[in-house]
Each structure stands twice: as C-alpha cells, then as structure tokens.
Scaffold this active site. Structure first.
Site, PDB file in Angstrom:
ATOM      1  N   SER A 165      88.794  18.774 -20.004  1.00 42.80           N
ATOM      2  CA  SER A 165      89.680  19.662 -19.611  1.00 42.80           C
ATOM      3  C   SER A 165      89.075  20.551 -18.414  1.00 42.80           C
ATOM      4  O   SER A 165      88.580  20.071 -17.328  1.00 42.80           O
ATOM      5  CB  SER A 165      90.235  20.497 -20.920  1.00 42.80           C
ATOM      6  OG  SER A 165      91.368  21.428 -20.311  1.00 42.80           O
ATOM      7  N   ASP A 264      99.740  14.103 -21.929  1.00 38.76           N
ATOM      8  CA  ASP A 264      99.196  15.239 -21.539  1.00 38.76           C
ATOM      9  C   ASP A 264      99.801  15.846 -20.417  1.00 38.76           C
ATOM     10  O   ASP A 264     100.182  15.033 -19.334  1.00 38.76           O
ATOM     11  CB  ASP A 264      97.662  15.081 -21.193  1.00 38.76           C
ATOM     12  CG  ASP A 264      96.725  16.117 -20.846  1.00 38.76           C
ATOM     13  OD1 ASP A 264      97.407  17.145 -20.702  1.00 38.76           O
ATOM     14  OD2 ASP A 264      95.719  15.810 -20.296  1.00 38.76           O
ATOM     15  N   HIS A 296      96.745  16.012 -24.833  1.00 39.53           N
ATOM     16  CA  HIS A 296      95.469  16.530 -24.150  1.00 39.53           C
ATOM     17  C   HIS A 296      94.293  16.701 -25.242  1.00 39.53           C
ATOM     18  O   HIS A 296      94.501  17.175 -26.490  1.00 39.53           O
ATOM     19  CB  HIS A 296      95.802  17.964 -23.659  1.00 39.53           C
ATOM     20  CG  HIS A 296      94.786  18.601 -22.991  1.00 39.53           C
ATOM     21  ND1 HIS A 296      94.460  17.862 -21.568  1.00 39.53           N
ATOM     22  CD2 HIS A 296      93.789  19.779 -22.813  1.00 39.53           C
ATOM     23  CE1 HIS A 296      93.404  18.922 -21.004  1.00 39.53           C
ATOM     24  NE2 HIS A 296      93.185  19.889 -21.998  1.00 39.53           N
TER      25      HIS A 296
END
Length: 321
Positions: A165, A264, A296
C-alpha cells in the site's frame, strides 16, 4: 489507545486518525504492537528491534530465518520492507506486519529490515520518504558493516526493497531516487516488490468512477498526509505518470513485481503503473500478479488463508531468484 474524552479536536480523518489541539493523536484502527520474538514458535524466525538513527529517530525490526548449523555463515538476500497504513497508521511493530514478515522471511530465507519511518500527521510527507531513504542507505553502508545479522548473513549483491500500500508507494519512490542518486558504496537494488501500491491522480483510470473521484480514500489520504505537495494529487510521488513525473525508465532496480487484488480500489492503479513501466523503455523485468476475489492487503489482513499463502509464496519466489 489513550483516553481522550473531553479533549478538543483539531482535525480528523475518520475512522483512521484524530488529532487533538494538545498535539495528541488517536489511531483507533491501528493493530496492536507486539514485541520481537527471539525464536518464533511457528516459523523459527528470530526478530529484534534496533535504532538506525537517533536524530532523526528511525527504528526498525530485523528478521532472520532459522538456519541450520551448516548454514551458520550463509549469505542470503536482504529485504528492506516498508509497511502500509496510508502513511498514517500501522507500524513495523504491528502484530499483522510482524506475522506477515515472519511468514515471508521463513518462506523466502531472507534477512529483512522492516523500517519504522515517521508517520503523518505528526510528521507530514515528505518526511517518511526521507526516513525510508536514510534507512536504505544505512543498510547499504554502516548497517551491513556493524549490525551482526546483516554483517554475517546479508548479501548486498541481492538487495531488495518491498512494501504494501503506502509502503509500496515508498518503494517506487526509493527506486526512482536510486536511479539518479547512488546508495552508499554504489550498492544497487536488485529488485522491488510493490503489493497493492497506493497511487492516484486527478483523473480516473480503468474502472474508477468519475463521480466522487475527489472524495475517494486515496485522494483524501494524500491531501491529509501531504497538504503542501506541489501539484497536489498529481505530484509525481503519488501520480508516477503525471506530466511532471520523471520517466519510469529511470527506475533504479533490475526486477520489479507488482501485485494487485480484484476487489481492491487501487487494483487498476497497479495495472496502470505496470503498463507505464513497460511503455517507458525501462530495461528490466516487470511482473504483474493479479489475485481474484481478494481485497486490499489481504496477505496481511487475512493471514493463513489459501490466497494469502499463495501470494507470500509468489513473493518468496521473486526474492529467491
């Protein structure tokens, strides 16, 4: 979490962060911190916490896989890892990232340095990028010369950087910086892992909706963690394909693996990034891993599931090549 009942709120980004006027900060969704483990019972991986720099304060958690007596002097790849959490929360010491790295280090047989960079809102960007670069240079230099695990087992000829991320966003920016600025001793980054990278821009890509685009979480997060970013959401650090961004041809590594997940919000950004790398003329090997039916950071948030284990195995294979 500290009790802040009655405190006056200065600003907030719910449900992730509340900043009070006395300077204190609440992170309600943050995973609990856990101590390092000298010998993890499930994986055999050992971990310890170190201080990379006192001023500024940069810490890290090191991970060493279980090695047989015959491997006591074995040199293995080094993975410098940057945790996710929107530059706002989570930590190198969070339970979920600790578990993830125990598993990955065991599977890949690498020595890992999980960096505790300073986070927003106490330290807005670009501080996290500077801390992350300083930690990487430490690994390339004095860390590998003085830290016992790195000195004995780390192979600087097989140096990898990785993250999830916002950590994957950091990895991209470090790779770009390494393409134009040498690491200590001329050490080169062999490969970079970007899982579910946090990129965004003022214009939607792929299946992203035009309606509400400016209110999407990646947009709001960026404005919160880097309110003075030149170009705003089209700053090259968050939009690597903006007109002002340097060519991706300048990525300072030889191999690149980008992982995305079907459910995601950031999935199409990862694909967009890979396509941009391919079109840039970058001389290197780039791979895309697209996992169906997952969201995610599932490899961290849903540990032990079949897809999480498969992705960790895929990441380990990349690190072992």
């Amino acid at each position: 979490m500290a009790c802040n009942i009655g405190k006056e709120v200065d600003r907030e980004f719910l449900p992730y962060v509340t900043v009070y006027k006395d300077g204190s900060v609440d992170r309600p969704l943050e995973t609990p911190f856990v101590p390092p483990t000298p010998h993890d019972p499930a994986t055999g991986v050992s971990s310890k916490d170190i201080t990379i720099s006192e001023n500024p304060l940069i810490k890290a958690r090191l991970f060493l896989p279980k090695l047989a007596d015959s491997e006591s002097s074995l040199k293995i790849p080094i993975l410098v890892y940057y945790h996710g959490g929107g530059f706002l929360f989570e930590s190198a010491f969070s339970a979920d990232h600790h578990l993830f790295l125990n598993t990955l280090v065991s599977e890949a047989k690498v020595v890992a340095v999980s960096v505790e960079y300073r986070r927003a809102p106490e330290h807005v960007l670009p501080i996290a990028y500077e801390d992350s670069w300083a930690a990487l240079n430490w690994v390339a230099g004095s860390g590998s010369e003085t830290e016992p695990w790195l000195k004995k087992h780390g192979d600087l000829g097989r140096l990898f950087i990785g993250g999830d991320s916002s950590g994957a966003n950091i990895v991209h920016n470090l790779a770009m910086r390494a393409g134009k600025e040498s690491l200590h001793g001329g050490v080169k980054i062999l490969g970079a892992l970007l899982t579910h990278p946090h990129f965004w821009s003022s214009k939607p890509v792929g299946t992203e909706s035009i309606e509400g685009h400016e209110n999407a979480a990646p947009y709001v997060v960026w404005n919160f963690v880097y309110p003075t970013a030149p170009g705003g959401i089209d700053n090259p650090m968050i939009n690597p394909l903006s007109p002002e961004a340097p060519s991706l041809q300048g990525l300072g590594c030889s191999r690149l693996l980008v992982s995305v997940a079907e459910e995601d919000l950031l999935r199409d950004r990862g694909v967009w990034y890979v396509e941009g790398v391919k079109k840039s003329g970058w001389i290197g090997d780039v791979e895309l891993v697209d996992v169906e039916g997952e969201g995610h950071a599932f490899q961290i948030l849903r540990p032990g599931t079949e897809n999480a284990n498969k992705l960790i195995k895929r990441l380990a294979d990349f690190l072992q090549k």
